[in-house]
Scaffold this active site. Structure first.
Site, PDB file in Angstrom:
ATOM      1  N   TYR A  93     -14.457 -51.260   7.379  1.00  0.00           N
ATOM      2  CA  TYR A  93     -13.156 -51.906   7.508  1.00  0.00           C
ATOM      3  C   TYR A  93     -12.520 -51.653   8.879  1.00  0.00           C
ATOM      4  O   TYR A  93     -12.068 -52.585   9.554  1.00  0.00           O
ATOM      5  CB  TYR A  93     -12.210 -51.418   6.401  1.00  0.00           C
ATOM      6  CG  TYR A  93     -10.790 -51.906   6.590  1.00  0.00           C
ATOM      7  CD1 TYR A  93     -10.419 -53.174   6.180  1.00  0.00           C
ATOM      8  CD2 TYR A  93      -9.838 -51.102   7.200  1.00  0.00           C
ATOM      9  CE1 TYR A  93      -9.129 -53.642   6.368  1.00  0.00           C
ATOM     10  CE2 TYR A  93      -8.546 -51.557   7.397  1.00  0.00           C
ATOM     11  CZ  TYR A  93      -8.192 -52.825   6.970  1.00  0.00           C
ATOM     12  OH  TYR A  93      -6.921 -53.271   7.171  1.00  0.00           O
TER      13      TYR A  93
ATOM     14  N   ASP B 132     -13.063 -56.988   0.066  1.00  0.00           N
ATOM     15  CA  ASP B 132     -12.154 -58.122  -0.140  1.00  0.00           C
ATOM     16  C   ASP B 132     -11.669 -58.714   1.179  1.00  0.00           C
ATOM     17  O   ASP B 132     -11.372 -59.915   1.271  1.00  0.00           O
ATOM     18  CB  ASP B 132     -10.954 -57.681  -0.971  1.00  0.00           C
ATOM     19  CG  ASP B 132     -10.202 -56.530  -0.330  1.00  0.00           C
ATOM     20  OD1 ASP B 132      -9.095 -56.756   0.187  1.00  0.00           O
ATOM     21  OD2 ASP B 132     -10.713 -55.391  -0.340  1.00  0.00           O
TER      22      ASP B 132
ATOM     23  N   LYS C 186     -12.930 -52.263  -7.815  1.00  0.00           N
ATOM     24  CA  LYS C 186     -11.546 -52.587  -7.473  1.00  0.00           C
ATOM     25  C   LYS C 186     -11.426 -54.091  -7.229  1.00  0.00           C
ATOM     26  O   LYS C 186     -11.970 -54.620  -6.270  1.00  0.00           O
ATOM     27  CB  LYS C 186     -11.095 -51.805  -6.234  1.00  0.00           C
ATOM     28  CG  LYS C 186      -9.620 -52.027  -5.921  1.00  0.00           C
ATOM     29  CD  LYS C 186      -9.213 -51.302  -4.663  1.00  0.00           C
ATOM     30  CE  LYS C 186      -7.763 -51.595  -4.328  1.00  0.00           C
ATOM     31  NZ  LYS C 186      -7.395 -51.101  -3.004  1.00  0.00           N
TER      32      LYS C 186
END
Length: 539
Positions: free
Chosen positions: A279, A314, A386
């Site tokens: 990330y 995500d 998640k």
């Protein structure tokens, strides 16, 4: 729980290729240290506080020292002094604990560094042995505190109980002011939230230091500091006792200070941490080499602390198409799993991320979402996945958005997700009002109460639309993993090529590369030694 009958040979091949693709970055982490890893050692040993001298400000800030956020932490001062005088190839522990042999405290030595009077050298022989032993004892004291916090969490979960159902309801609270966050977090827990995430102030991931103390200023979030962790954990303990269920606390171990924030989370009993392998590289332009070294150490600390990590797949779907690039999410999940397990994390700690981000105007969009979510659940049956709400296609039409969040909640219930981040109807439009949060929680409660056990009845037929789509995505993921594994640089080259989130990050670009140090033959990190010894003993 519903899962798909995936081809076991294909699944095994996917994990084999993920291990091959990840090996170069694992080897890289074994051969290097960083300034943040070395600062984490000092934090484990108990060094806290900031240099009170004004005028210079914190690294990269240029402040004047009047605001606690702008002051230089002592751990930064000490590591920088060691690096300037003798280098960090041997680590910070040997020169620091050799300097402490005269009887000075770690705090006193830090103050000498601030005054410019501290002198460091790399000890040898018996002096080196004494420094190693003293450093081990100091790091062990910090790890013992982390162990005690893990036991305390287990005691409180046993006393108050876990939430009565899965998925756990995950809600973000962050005003910028920790003293405003606390009542909002307690109110959210009373309204049904099981996990409170205190999002960080914008830009903190790019600070090469951790601010000190309770903070009352922050843009679009609240600074992650040890004192803020302590205050929020105490507040959630209070509301846990009131509600009769243990409310978990989340923050962010990402950016340039992953190892230090992981240590602080363990010392203050946080329960989850955002901790993704890529990330920071992709979305904060942090150097890949720096990130992979830091993430291994931080995940070892999380493993010891019993902290669940949340990964950030995500985010790829906010910059890339959620259907065309679905396989890159699966690839990243497999790589995150490989890197996490190498660092000692167990399946129950792997909050692997994915999201409901397919364009709702696309035909069969909900069926595609179910296929992708069931693929993740089937690949990682023991992981608390998640599940992230729609953001990219939230338009400002709050009625449409509220319905879309309802579909998201239903998909989570149908596919057995572990952690469900509450979607807001005003997502990406304004900072949500408290009333927006209340409506969002009502949406979640309605879906889970009315359809939470529907997964028992939901069984997509073999060869049907959902089954075929999941098989296609998995095969595309295996093909991509094969290409990554075939390259000598593996994952680092894949990132440079723009494989994830269509974002290209070269190995020697980004922020923080100057903080990476190749370790020498006498390198010594007492914390790493103790953490690896525990991992070996548990294997």
């Amino acid at each position: 729980m519903t899962t798909l009958s995936l081809d076991p040979a294909l699944v095994a091949r996917a994990r084999q290729l993920a291990a091959l693709a990840a090996r170069p970055v694992i080897d890289l982490a074994h051969r290097h240290t960083t300034v943040s890893v070395e600062r984490a050692v000092l934090r484990l040993a108990g060094l806290t506080g900031t240099d009170p001298v004004t005028g210079e400000g914190a690294p990269g800030v240029g402040g004047v020292g009047g605001n606690p956020v702008d002051r230089v932490p002592w751990v930064n001062r000490v590591v920088d002094a060691v690096r300037d005088q003798v280098g960090l190839e041997s680590g910070v522990a040997l020169p620091v604990w050799h300097a402490l042999a005269s009887g000075k405290s770690l705090q006193g030595l830090a103050e000498d560094v601030g005054a410019g009077t501290a002198r460091f050298e790399i000890p040898t022989g018996a002096d080196a042995d004494r420094a190693r032993e003293a450093a081990r004892d100091a790091a062990a004291a910090g790890i013992a505190r982390i162990d005690a916090n893990r036991r305390r969490r287990e005691e409180l979960v046993s006393r108050h109980g876990d939430p009565p159902r899965r998925p756990w309801i995950y809600l973000i609270v962050a005003t910028g002011d920790i003293h405003e966050d606390i009542p909002q977090a307690q109110a959210a827990a009373r309204a049904g939230a099981d996990v409170i995430a205190v999002i960080r102030s914008t830009g903190q991931s790019l600070l090469d230091y951790v601010p000190e103390g309770a903070t009352r200023t922050g843009y679009a979030g609240t600074y992650a500091t040890q004192e803020n962790f302590r205050l929020m954990r105490a507040a959630l303990d209070e509301v846990s006792a009131e509600l009769g269920r243990y409310v978990r606390l989340t923050n962010y171990a990402s950016g340039l200070c992953m190892p230090e924030i992981a240590v602080l989370a363990g010392l203050e009993r946080l329960d989850m941490m955002l901790n993704d392998a890529m990330y920071g590289i992709l979305f904060r332009d942090i150097n890949p080499r720096r990130t992979f070294v830091d993430q291994r150490f931080s995940r070892m600390v999380h493993a010891r602390a019993g902290i669940i990590i949340n990964t950030g797949e995500d985010n790829y779907l906010t910059t890339a198409d959620a259907v065309d690039e679905a396989h890159t999410v699966t690839v990243s999940q497999l790589l995150n799993e490989t890197l996490a397990k190498e660092a000692g994390l167990e399946d129950w700690q792997l909050g692997l991320g994915h999201a409901f981000e397919i364009d709702p105007d696309r035909p069969e969009s909900f069926r595609l979402e179910l296929a992708h979510a069931l693929l993740a659940r089937s690949l990682f049956p023991d992981a608390p996945l998640k599940w992230m709400p729609p953001t990219k296609h939230m338009t400002g039409d709050v009625f449409r958005g509220y319905l879309l969040d309802g579909f998201f909640n239903l998909a989570g219930a149908l596919t057995g997700q572990g952690i469900l981040l509450v979607g807001m109807m005003t997502e990406a439009v304004v900072t949500p009002w408290l009333s927006d949060r209340d409506l969002a929680l009502r949406n979640v409660r309605y879906v889970l109460n009315s359809a939470g056990n529907l997964a028992e009845d939901f069984a997509p037929p073999p060869g049907g639309f959902i089954d075929r789509r999941a098989d296609t995505v998995l095969r595309e993921a295996v093909d991509l993993l094969g290409r990554i594994a075939d390259h000598p640089e593996g994952l680092i080259q894949a990132i440079a090529d723009g494989t994830f989130g269509i974002t290209k990050r070269p190995p020697d670009g980004g922020k923080g590369l100057d903080g990476v140090v190749a370790t020498g033959p006498d390198a010594f990190n007492p914390a790493l030694e103790l953490l690896e010894a525990k991992e070996t003993a548990d294997a």
